[in-house]
Design an enzyme around this catalytic site. Sequence first.
Site: not given
Length: 374
Positions: A25-26, A170-171, A173, A175
């Site tokens: 993912p980007m 998304h768990g 970085h 966030y």
Amino acid sequence: MNTELLFAPFKAGNLSLPNRIVMAPMTRNFSPQGVPGPEVAAYYRHRAENAVGLIVTEGTAINHPSAVEHTSIPNFYGEGLKGWAKVVEEVHAAGGKIIPQLWHVGTARQIGADNQPNPEALPVGPSGISPAGEKVVEPLTETEIADIITAYAQAAADAKRIGFDGIELHGAHGYLIDQFFWDKTNKRTDQYGGNLVQRTRFAVEVIEACRRAVGPDFPIVLRFSQWKMYHYGEKLAQTPQELELFLAPLVKAGVDVFHCSSRRFWEPEFEGSDLTLAAWTKKLTGKPVITVGSIGLEKAFLSELEKSHHSESNKSNSVEARLEQLVGLVEREEVDLIAVGRALLVDPAFAVKLRDQQIEAIIPYNDEVLKSLN
């Protein structure tokens, strides 16, 4: 170098892939008003046509006012879903598989009128503080937490409804989900705070709600990391034993695959062992894992501070040598899938060239590619 192993089929539960290559993912910021258009669909289809086994989309905003802070980040609700349905259609037509990354940035969102699409929406976080302990906003109430969990579950249900092949949460970085994991941003004293295991409670409830929304057979991937944005040396777990404690409730909640985000895939995670974060995660949970971090890049992913301490690592190194290491990880069954990020941005045919062992033909990464979709 024999790359055949990277192009062997992979199956985990209801997820069947033609090979081990994953598009990481980007964030691209090419979805005006949060709606991915034909250019975005073509961008993802181009990778599916070029032997990428699984595409994980850029982070997409769940239906919460402060989920993201840019009007060109795609939404996963409303008109955004219509755009995503077209993306799925194009990727499937090319024979690919695709899952959306469901995202909420938490207190990484800034305060101010420039914050779009909802400038009036304040950031949210478990304790409303920055990693330095400075107050940003009031802590989330339990009612607000429940609403966010519901938004994740609705996004998961919508992903299944419009034809995606699974979801990724998304768990990582630093966030929102990761802010609950991290002791520097989670100082709560209720059931959502406490020790490392107790701090998994929010993620567990998100995963459980998503699982109820999609049923037992729809793949759920969780991306997690030790490092945080601008806090690259941080670790949730200091030892393999702590990592095992951290992962256990997430497995029980319903994670099918762990996407283990490292900045350099080859680096050992703990002293006294050569195992990477992904390898430890697989060993401790028995679940399939995705590894990621500077794959296919001539220069490792380093911060300015790290460059001064890793001057040798930052020199132009052999892409082929690193890829041989990668093959070794798969061969030893330490990892199952490999996520390629920037190398796939600049060269959509990266996987084909890797498969055909045309390593010298891979286009080197450069930042110019970020200015457009190709």
